[in-house]
Design a protein around this motif. Structure first.
Motif, PDB file in Angstrom:
ATOM      1  N   UNK A  77       0.842  -1.199   0.000  1.00  0.00           N
ATOM      2  CA  UNK A  77       0.000   0.000   0.000  1.00  0.00           C
ATOM      3  C   UNK A  77       0.877   1.249   0.000  1.00  0.00           C
ATOM      4  N   UNK A  78       1.927   1.242   0.804  1.00  0.00           N
ATOM      5  CA  UNK A  78       2.862   2.372   0.834  1.00  0.00           C
ATOM      6  C   UNK A  78       3.461   2.590  -0.558  1.00  0.00           C
ATOM      7  N   UNK A  79       3.861   1.516  -1.219  1.00  0.00           N
ATOM      8  CA  UNK A  79       4.443   1.665  -2.564  1.00  0.00           C
ATOM      9  C   UNK A  79       3.431   2.260  -3.534  1.00  0.00           C
ATOM     10  N   UNK A  80       2.180   1.846  -3.423  1.00  0.00           N
ATOM     11  CA  UNK A  80       1.135   2.393  -4.308  1.00  0.00           C
ATOM     12  C   UNK A  80       0.952   3.879  -4.066  1.00  0.00           C
ATOM     13  N   UNK A  81       0.798   4.282  -2.811  1.00  0.00           N
ATOM     14  CA  UNK A  81       0.524   5.707  -2.580  1.00  0.00           C
ATOM     15  C   UNK A  81       1.750   6.571  -2.855  1.00  0.00           C
ATOM     16  N   UNK A  82       2.938   6.029  -2.649  1.00  0.00           N
ATOM     17  CA  UNK A  82       4.138   6.774  -3.037  1.00  0.00           C
ATOM     18  C   UNK A  82       4.181   6.951  -4.556  1.00  0.00           C
ATOM     19  N   UNK A  83       3.867   5.891  -5.275  1.00  0.00           N
ATOM     20  CA  UNK A  83       3.839   5.952  -6.736  1.00  0.00           C
ATOM     21  C   UNK A  83       2.816   6.980  -7.228  1.00  0.00           C
ATOM     22  N   UNK A  84       1.689   7.051  -6.545  1.00  0.00           N
ATOM     23  CA  UNK A  84       0.621   7.985  -6.923  1.00  0.00           C
ATOM     24  C   UNK A  84       0.838   9.380  -6.333  1.00  0.00           C
ATOM     25  N   UNK A  85       1.904   9.547  -5.570  1.00  0.00           N
ATOM     26  CA  UNK A  85       2.249  10.831  -4.944  1.00  0.00           C
ATOM     27  C   UNK A  85       1.147  11.327  -4.000  1.00  0.00           C
ATOM     28  N   UNK A  86       0.623  10.402  -3.211  1.00  0.00           N
ATOM     29  CA  UNK A  86      -0.413  10.714  -2.220  1.00  0.00           C
ATOM     30  C   UNK A  86       0.273  10.906  -0.875  1.00  0.00           C
ATOM     31  N   UNK A  87       0.061  12.082  -0.272  1.00  0.00           N
ATOM     32  CA  UNK A  87       0.729  12.384   0.994  1.00  0.00           C
ATOM     33  C   UNK A  87      -0.021  11.843   2.201  1.00  0.00           C
ATOM     34  N   UNK A  88      -1.355  11.928   2.194  1.00  0.00           N
ATOM     35  CA  UNK A  88      -2.169  11.432   3.298  1.00  0.00           C
ATOM     36  C   UNK A  88      -3.385  10.705   2.740  1.00  0.00           C
ATOM     37  N   UNK A  89      -3.940   9.790   3.551  1.00  0.00           N
ATOM     38  CA  UNK A  89      -5.093   9.029   3.084  1.00  0.00           C
ATOM     39  C   UNK A  89      -5.929   8.532   4.257  1.00  0.00           C
TER      40      UNK A  89
END
Length: 113
Positions: A77-89
């Motif tokens: 999940x961390x890799x996905x949100x880093x790839x998508x440049x998402x800071x918070x979720x």
């Protein structure tokens, strides 16, 4: 939108993104897929960027390893949100998905709600 990421250990993970706004990540239970959240995504995508993930060895995602751990699923999940440049979720999960959410929130409480 259907998407794939190849993680640092070369595992191919499938996820979908729909909507716009703050990120809301849906995490399914064991033997499920992100499709279990279809009705919720149909509603919440009006207000949030909804991300559904097929965790390793589930749905369209792959897993060739010998041992599957909640930590590894959280790392994906961390890799996905880093790839998508998402800071918070925001996180929403049940069963195994709730365990993944707890690990994420404990590891990075400033990033996950």
């Amino acid at each position: 939108m259907e998407k794939w990421i190849t993680t640092t250990d070369q595992t191919k993970i499938y996820y979908e993104i729909k909507g716009q706004g703050p990120a809301l990540i849906f995490l399914h239970g064991n033997s499920q897929t992100g499709r279990v959240f279809q009705k919720q995504v149909a509603y919440f995508s009006n207000f949030y960027t909804c991300i559904t993930v097929d965790t390793r060895a589930h749905g369209k995602s792959f897993f060739e390893g010998e041992r599957l751990t909640f930590q590894k699923l959280a790392d994906d999940v961390i890799e996905i949100i880093n790839h998508e440049k998402i800071e918070t979720a925001y996180l929403l999960g049940f069963s195994d998905g709730a365990n993944i959410a707890m690990i994420l929130a404990a590891q990075e409480p400033q990033r996950f709600f």
